[in-house]
Write a protein that holds these residues in place. Structure first.
Motif, PDB file in Angstrom:
ATOM      1  N   ARG A   1       0.839  -1.203   0.000  1.00 39.21           N
ATOM      2  CA  ARG A   1       0.000   0.000   0.000  1.00 39.21           C
ATOM      3  C   ARG A   1       0.877   1.259   0.000  1.00 39.21           C
ATOM      4  O   ARG A   1       0.563   2.248  -0.665  1.00 39.21           O
ATOM      5  CB  ARG A   1      -0.918   0.018   1.218  1.00 39.21           C
ATOM      6  CG  ARG A   1      -2.016  -1.030   1.149  1.00 39.21           C
ATOM      7  CD  ARG A   1      -3.046  -0.832   2.228  1.00 39.21           C
ATOM      8  NE  ARG A   1      -4.083  -1.858   2.114  1.00 39.21           N
ATOM      9  CZ  ARG A   1      -5.358  -1.645   2.399  1.00 39.21           C
ATOM     10  NH1 ARG A   1      -5.754  -0.459   2.788  1.00 39.21           N
ATOM     11  NH2 ARG A   1      -6.235  -2.606   2.282  1.00 39.21           N
TER      12      ARG A   1
ATOM     13  N   TRP B   1      -8.434   2.353  -1.282  1.00 40.68           N
ATOM     14  CA  TRP B   1      -8.010   1.035  -0.806  1.00 40.68           C
ATOM     15  C   TRP B   1      -9.179   0.275  -0.187  1.00 40.68           C
ATOM     16  O   TRP B   1      -9.374  -0.920  -0.461  1.00 40.68           O
ATOM     17  CB  TRP B   1      -6.900   1.190   0.237  1.00 40.68           C
ATOM     18  CG  TRP B   1      -5.536   1.397  -0.334  1.00 40.68           C
ATOM     19  CD1 TRP B   1      -4.783   2.522  -0.265  1.00 40.68           C
ATOM     20  CD2 TRP B   1      -4.776   0.451  -1.083  1.00 40.68           C
ATOM     21  NE1 TRP B   1      -3.596   2.347  -0.921  1.00 40.68           N
ATOM     22  CE2 TRP B   1      -3.563   1.079  -1.429  1.00 40.68           C
ATOM     23  CE3 TRP B   1      -4.998  -0.865  -1.494  1.00 40.68           C
ATOM     24  CZ2 TRP B   1      -2.574   0.436  -2.163  1.00 40.68           C
ATOM     25  CZ3 TRP B   1      -4.001  -1.511  -2.235  1.00 40.68           C
ATOM     26  CH2 TRP B   1      -2.821  -0.858  -2.555  1.00 40.68           C
TER      27      TRP B   1
ATOM     28  N   ASP C   1     -10.659  -3.220  -1.591  1.00 41.84           N
ATOM     29  CA  ASP C   1     -10.718  -4.415  -0.758  1.00 41.84           C
ATOM     30  C   ASP C   1     -12.122  -5.005  -0.729  1.00 41.84           C
ATOM     31  O   ASP C   1     -12.316  -6.230  -0.812  1.00 41.84           O
ATOM     32  CB  ASP C   1     -10.292  -4.083   0.674  1.00 41.84           C
ATOM     33  CG  ASP C   1      -8.778  -3.949   0.819  1.00 41.84           C
ATOM     34  OD1 ASP C   1      -8.052  -4.341  -0.119  1.00 41.84           O
ATOM     35  OD2 ASP C   1      -8.330  -3.440   1.867  1.00 41.84           O
TER      36      ASP C   1
ATOM     37  N   ARG D   1      -4.148  -3.144  -7.187  1.00 45.46           N
ATOM     38  CA  ARG D   1      -3.303  -1.951  -7.117  1.00 45.46           C
ATOM     39  C   ARG D   1      -3.635  -0.992  -8.261  1.00 45.46           C
ATOM     40  O   ARG D   1      -3.650   0.227  -8.078  1.00 45.46           O
ATOM     41  CB  ARG D   1      -1.824  -2.333  -7.188  1.00 45.46           C
ATOM     42  CG  ARG D   1      -1.291  -2.985  -5.942  1.00 45.46           C
ATOM     43  CD  ARG D   1       0.223  -2.951  -5.941  1.00 45.46           C
ATOM     44  NE  ARG D   1       0.780  -3.921  -5.014  1.00 45.46           N
ATOM     45  CZ  ARG D   1       2.078  -4.078  -4.804  1.00 45.46           C
ATOM     46  NH1 ARG D   1       2.949  -3.321  -5.459  1.00 45.46           N
ATOM     47  NH2 ARG D   1       2.513  -4.977  -3.933  1.00 45.46           N
TER      48      ARG D   1
ATOM     49  N   VAL E   1      -6.843   0.832  -7.404  1.00 45.80           N
ATOM     50  CA  VAL E   1      -6.600   1.883  -6.409  1.00 45.80           C
ATOM     51  C   VAL E   1      -5.972   3.102  -7.074  1.00 45.80           C
ATOM     52  O   VAL E   1      -6.339   4.251  -6.791  1.00 45.80           O
ATOM     53  CB  VAL E   1      -5.711   1.349  -5.275  1.00 45.80           C
ATOM     54  CG1 VAL E   1      -5.264   2.479  -4.354  1.00 45.80           C
ATOM     55  CG2 VAL E   1      -6.452   0.286  -4.470  1.00 45.80           C
TER      56      VAL E   1
END
Length: 558
Positions: free
Chosen positions: A7, A118, A122, A192, A195
């Motif tokens: 992250r 994020w 998720d 990723r 995001v």
């Protein structure tokens, strides 16, 4: 799921991306003038007198409503921005949240967006059905670049609301490859990328570009830019597949296509975004839940009543948005939407009604049209009492676009909740004062006709102390009215009403105050709208096909 180290890597990458893109985008849009107007800017040639100047096209970010609805349509989850994000700054006469001139973009706000990206990713990747909407191919191997490129291209188009350039695709594919090199799974690598897309300027801002930045001449919006302007006006959300298709084949800019899309989009449930973004601030619904009510004067203003009032206001507006009635009847149409709770509050027969609101026509009551809605009557009251002044001021400013000056500093409010002197005498004493009367008389005369309703919109014929309510009023033009229905009928015919509605709608559509350069566009919109039956759909069509909405030009120096 990705770990904290991953992250941090992605955080640094997205920060550099969003800041670079934001700076580049800012070069394409100019900061607003200090007064928020659309006046003539230095270095920009004035257009011919018979042309429509699109004015400055401000760089705007998604407000919290737009963010929530965009995330819903893009990912299928609830972002809850309106509940958890920093509140939107609002501006303009009606507190619209899409005004670029007051929108901020601080480090803390960006961190909020990045952290939420994020959390959203998720949530999506933990749900197989939602994850499958993004990962639309099965990789032949963990490093399958072709599959990654396919996903980036398809999801990037929807996230950024335009096709990605080849170098943009390459950069995001490289981000996924870097995640794989760090030991991430294919799914984590794609997460990723998601995001990064959700944390970037093309997602968070309404970006529009000038193909020739050296030219001051107005030019049509690019097809995908027009699709976004249209969808965020009518839905407060991203374009759907049909709008993307019309942008891709170049047909969206045709007048007949735009008009047809308005008809399609306003009957879609997503048009509730327009009701929330436009009607909510303009008509006072946004203020209802927080409106101060003196608990010593009423115990009736409970959460169930607040919810019912708010729902009624939105359903009433939707009646005109999705129907074919003239908007001139908005103020006096004898229609209500009530459930048992609201019907009892209005003094209507609640037999057979439950919790759901139902459309009714009751010609035997004492209320008509928008001015008789409990929500409107509540938000225009003062704390602990009704207020002819507040109600009259609100009607003049919101429905007739009449600017009412602020009173002198430290002017006391001499009308309390239980004054011993009759209300009309108090108002007459204020109206008779040289420093107050010129402004107060128009407001008070309009508001006096609504005194038949208390501070939360319940009908009454006397005040709590037993004095009779007097609703006789002489309006600024000399017309005498004696009730809310009579006032509503008069205002529905006021020559300022429809021009005010069109001006307010155009202000919201452009996300800025209007100025002198907007007068030709406003005139054409109003003339086109009122040439036939002035439906709300017709007004939106006239705005959308006008060049002030579908063109832009280079801006001069601030």
């Amino acid at each position: 799921m990705v770990d904290l180290a991953a992250r941090e890597i992605c955080w640094r990458w997205t920060v550099s991306l969003v800041m670079a893109l934001a700076v580049g985008a800012a070069a394409c849009g100019r900061s607003p003038t200090l007064d928020g107007g659309a006046g003539e800017e230095p270095g920009v040639d004035a257009p011919p007198s018979n042309a429509v100047d699109p004015g400055w096209s401000p760089l705007r970010r998604l407000d919290n409503l737009e963010y929530d609805l965009t995330v819903r349509d893009l990912l299928g989850v609830d972002a809850r921005a309106r509940l958890t994000f920093q509140p939107d700054e609002t501006a303009g006469d009606f507190g619209f949240a899409d005004f670029a001139g007051v929108q901020s973009f601080s480090d803390s706000r960006y961190e909020q967006y990045a952290n939420t990206a994020w959390n959203l990713a998720d949530e999506v990747f933990a749900d197989p059905a939602l994850r499958a909407r993004i990962i639309t191919c099965a990789p032949a191997a963990p490093g399958d670049e072709a599959c990654t490129r396919q996903i980036v291209t398809a999801f990037g188009l929807r996230a950024w609301r335009r096709p990605l350039a080849s170098d943009e695709v390459d950069g995001l594919v490289a981000l996924a490859a870097g995640a794989l090199a760090d030991g991430a799974t294919f799914e984590d690598a794609i997460e990723r990328v998601v995001v990064a897309l959700l944390s970037s300027a093309p997602f968070l801002f309404h970006l529009e570009f000038d193909p020739d930045p050296s030219s001051p001449k107005p030019h049509p919006l690019a097809p995908y830019e027009l699709a976004s302007r249209l969808s965020y006006l009518l839905w407060s959300s991203m374009p759907d597949d049909r709008l993307f298709g019309l942008a891709a084949d170049g047909t969206l800019a045709r007048d007949e296509v735009l008009r047809a899309e308005v008809g399609r989009m306003i009957v879609d449930p997503r048009a509730d975004g327009f009701i929330a973004g436009f009607a909510g601030p303009w008509l006072g619904d946004d203020d209802l839940a927080e409106h101060p009510i003196d608990p010593s004067t009423t115990s009736m203003f409970d959460p169930a009543l607040i919810v019912a009032m708010s729902q009624e206001l939105r359903l009433y507006f939707a009646e005109f948005l999705r129907g074919r009635a003239s908007f001139a009847t908005f103020l006096d149409a004898d229609v209500n939407f009530v459930n048992a709770r609201l019907a009892r509050h209005y003094g209507m027969d609640a037999t057979g009604l439950g919790d759901a609101l139902r459309r009714i026509v009751d010609t035997g009551d004492q209320r008509a049209g928008f001015l008789g809605l409990g929500a409107m009557l509540t938000v225009t009251s003062a704390r602990g009492r009704s207020s002819p002044t507040e109600r009259g001021k609100w009607i003049l400013e919101h429905l007739l676009c009449v600017k009412v000056p602020f009173g002198p500093p430290d002017t006391p409010d001499s009308i309390g909740a239980f004054d011993s002197e009759p209300l009309r005498q108090l108002i007459a004493s204020i109206d008779g004062q040289p420093a107050c009367g010129a402004c107060h008389r128009p407001m008070d005369s309009v508001g006096q006709a609504l005194e038949g309703f208390d501070q939360i919109g319940a009908f009454r014929t006397q005040y709590p102390d037993g004095r009779p309510v007097d609703t006789q009023a002489v309006l600024p033009d000399g017309t005498r009215v004696d009730s809310e229905p009579a006032l509503a009928a008069h205002l529905a015919d006021d020559p300022n009403f429809l021009p005010c509605v069109s001006r307010t709608a155009l202000t919201y559509a452009l996300g800025r105050d209007l100025g002198d350069l907007d007068r030709p566009a406003l005139t054409r919109i109003l003339d086109g709208w009122t040439a036939g039956t002035p439906t709300l759909r017709g007004l939106l069509e006239e705005i959308i096909v006008n060049d002030v909405f579908r063109t832009r030009r280079r801006e001069g120096a601030p």
